[in-house]
Design a protein around this motif. Structure first.
Motif, PDB file in Angstrom:
ATOM      1  N   ILE A   3       0.834  -1.198   0.000  1.00 37.81           N
ATOM      2  CA  ILE A   3       0.000   0.000   0.000  1.00 37.81           C
ATOM      3  C   ILE A   3       0.874   1.256   0.000  1.00 37.81           C
ATOM      4  N   PRO A 215      -3.443  -5.157  -6.859  1.00 34.54           N
ATOM      5  CA  PRO A 215      -4.511  -4.912  -5.884  1.00 34.54           C
ATOM      6  C   PRO A 215      -4.283  -3.664  -5.038  1.00 34.54           C
ATOM      7  N   GLU A 219      -6.611  -0.338  -5.044  1.00 36.41           N
ATOM      8  CA  GLU A 219      -7.231   0.164  -3.814  1.00 36.41           C
ATOM      9  C   GLU A 219      -6.971   1.657  -3.633  1.00 36.41           C
ATOM     10  N   LEU A 223      -9.819   4.642  -3.690  1.00 35.13           N
ATOM     11  CA  LEU A 223      -9.931   5.558  -2.565  1.00 35.13           C
ATOM     12  C   LEU A 223      -9.789   7.001  -3.025  1.00 35.13           C
TER      13      LEU A 223
END
Length: 251
Positions: A3, A215, A219, A223
């Protein structure tokens, strides 16, 4: 991709990683410049890729020390300062905005645009107070609710993404409770969100394509799209404010 890697891919080399413009930075600087102590360092903490750093370096006749927790951001900030001929005015460091690596009572000005939330405003103010000389100035911008209207969709979004978000009046009270004098505060205009931040960010997301295989990157893209949509619908209920504070001369 993690992330953190995904966020750096999307946000990492943007001119600004949060709302703001040169005009708003200069508005705050013009307020505090006549009040700056003659001695002490100028710190731009949480500087990101250096947009505010370059403003300070151009308009203050003293050296700037800029820092951020991400080495990649510091590398970009240094290259951009060099590109515009300001590299010799700025020292760059990798450091947290609440521990920028300078001695206590050594800063005349601490500047922090759209980054104090990362450690919490209260913690940041406590740290900065110890670093500022008596009469030293802190300038920061922070996301707040602007009034009593909190649309449910916007409130739910920010409760997830920034649980520490408060309102303008509460932030003013916090500043006083942390033993600062409030010099001035103002709301950043809507263009500070769109022109310098969301439009370039939306272009970056669009360039990734309609289908994102990774992924983590998917994400972050989802967002980001959601955040922009929430602001488009409810941006009159919240915003960034810039606050200019002074440590008491006797403090």
């Amino acid at each position: 991709m993690t992330i953190e890697d995904a966020f750096m891919r999307v946000f990492g080399d943007l001119i600004r990683q949060g709302p703001g413009t040169t005009a708003s930075s200069l508005r705050a600087l013009e307020i505090v410049r006549p009040l700056l102590p003659a001695n002490g360092e100028v710190l731009d903490v949480g500087c990101g890729t250096g947009a505010s750093t370059r403003v300070l370096a151009r308009h203050l006749d003293r050296p700037i020390r800029a820092s951020d927790v991400f080495q990649a951001s510091i590398d970009i900030a240094r290259r951009r300062a060099d590109l515009v001929g300001l590299g010799d005015r700025v020292t760059f460091d990798v450091a947290s905005l609440d521990e920028p690596g300078v001695a206590p009572l050594s800063a005349a000005l601490i500047w922090c645009e759209a980054a104090a939330y990362s450690v919490g405003v209260g913690r940041a103010l406590e740290a900065w107070r110890g670093l500022l000389v008596p009469g030293g100035i802190a300038v920061f911008s922070e996301l707040v609710w602007l009034g009593g209207d909190r649309p449910a969709e916007a409130e739910a979004f920010w409760a997830r993404e920034y649980p520490g978000m408060t309102d303008w009046a509460t932030l003013r009270t916090m500043v006083i409770d942390k033993d600062f004098e409030l010099i001035a505060d103002f709301v950043l205009p809507v263009d500070d969100w769109w022109e310098s931040y969301y439009l370039p960010l939306a272009a970056r997301i669009e360039a990734l394509g309609p289908v994102i295989a990774d992924p983590a990157l998917a994400e972050v893209a989802a967002l980001t799209r959601r955040e922009i949509a929430v602001f488009r619908a409810y941006g009159n209920s919240y915003g960034y404010i810039t606050m200019a504070l002074r440590k008491p001369v006797a403090g």
